[in-house]
Design an enzyme around this catalytic site. Sequence first.
Site, PDB file in Angstrom:
ATOM      1  N   GLU A  79     -11.380   4.905  -5.165  1.00 59.46           N
ATOM      2  CA  GLU A  79     -11.824   3.535  -4.903  1.00 59.46           C
ATOM      3  C   GLU A  79     -12.556   2.957  -6.113  1.00 59.46           C
ATOM      4  O   GLU A  79     -13.063   3.708  -6.954  1.00 59.46           O
ATOM      5  CB  GLU A  79     -12.784   3.524  -3.702  1.00 59.46           C
ATOM      6  CG  GLU A  79     -12.153   3.975  -2.411  1.00 59.46           C
ATOM      7  CD  GLU A  79     -11.101   3.010  -1.904  1.00 59.46           C
ATOM      8  OE1 GLU A  79     -11.249   1.788  -2.108  1.00 59.46           O
ATOM      9  OE2 GLU A  79     -10.133   3.480  -1.293  1.00 59.46           O
ATOM     10  N   ARG A  86       0.890  -1.168   0.000  1.00 60.14           N
ATOM     11  CA  ARG A  86       0.000   0.000   0.000  1.00 60.14           C
ATOM     12  C   ARG A  86       0.918   1.205   0.000  1.00 60.14           C
ATOM     13  O   ARG A  86       1.790   1.327   0.858  1.00 60.14           O
ATOM     14  CB  ARG A  86      -0.869  -0.040   1.264  1.00 60.14           C
ATOM     15  CG  ARG A  86      -1.704   1.209   1.518  1.00 60.14           C
ATOM     16  CD  ARG A  86      -2.848   1.281   0.536  1.00 60.14           C
ATOM     17  NE  ARG A  86      -3.904   2.155   0.973  1.00 60.14           N
ATOM     18  CZ  ARG A  86      -3.883   3.482   0.881  1.00 60.14           C
ATOM     19  NH1 ARG A  86      -2.828   4.098   0.406  1.00 60.14           N
ATOM     20  NH2 ARG A  86      -4.911   4.193   1.260  1.00 60.14           N
ATOM     21  N   ARG A 141      -1.036  -5.404   4.905  1.00 64.34           N
ATOM     22  CA  ARG A 141      -0.260  -4.908   3.771  1.00 64.34           C
ATOM     23  C   ARG A 141       0.946  -4.126   4.272  1.00 64.34           C
ATOM     24  O   ARG A 141       0.887  -3.484   5.320  1.00 64.34           O
ATOM     25  CB  ARG A 141      -1.113  -3.982   2.889  1.00 64.34           C
ATOM     26  CG  ARG A 141      -2.327  -4.656   2.302  1.00 64.34           C
ATOM     27  CD  ARG A 141      -3.188  -3.676   1.534  1.00 64.34           C
ATOM     28  NE  ARG A 141      -3.696  -2.628   2.425  1.00 64.34           N
ATOM     29  CZ  ARG A 141      -4.582  -1.717   2.075  1.00 64.34           C
ATOM     30  NH1 ARG A 141      -5.055  -1.688   0.838  1.00 64.34           N
ATOM     31  NH2 ARG A 141      -4.994  -0.809   2.930  1.00 64.34           N
TER      32      ARG A 141
END
Length: 162
Positions: free
Chosen positions: A60, A52, A94
């Site tokens: 999104e 990330r 992540r």
Amino acid sequence: MKKKYALLLGCALALWAVQGEAKAEVWEGVVTRVLDGDSFRIKRGNQLVTIRLYGIDSPEYGQTFWREAKEGASALLLGKQVMVESMATDQYGRTVALVGFRGQLINAEMVGRGLAWVYRRYCTAQPLCNRLYALEENAKTGRLGIWREPRPVPPWMWKSGK
């Protein structure tokens, strides 16, 4: 071959400079899949690591400019060997990181091209975040990417409004 390693070392040094004296893990790997404008997978040895991008947030899935952000990230990253400076691990496991390729900081490239916002809540590393704010302002002024919209909605607000 020496040129390649000099370039990678230069990129790593640029990334390290962001954190000053902090000791972060820096490694390299090949981007195998772009998930969206701020997340992707990297092959590191025999494992796949989900990354990330630190300090930014891109549109999104289903949001205006989502596809453009994913395509922009793909053009910058897919199939490329990149340098990764791990900053943290998020709640989804992540690796939150700064990512460099050939002297470019991908986090900054995405903001500068109008494909992501500075994620104000989480962008705390200075002077990096000030640089990202300046790039965001330039993208706004130039009406690049998301800034072509009259009132672009940041992803963190878009998600809360759904």
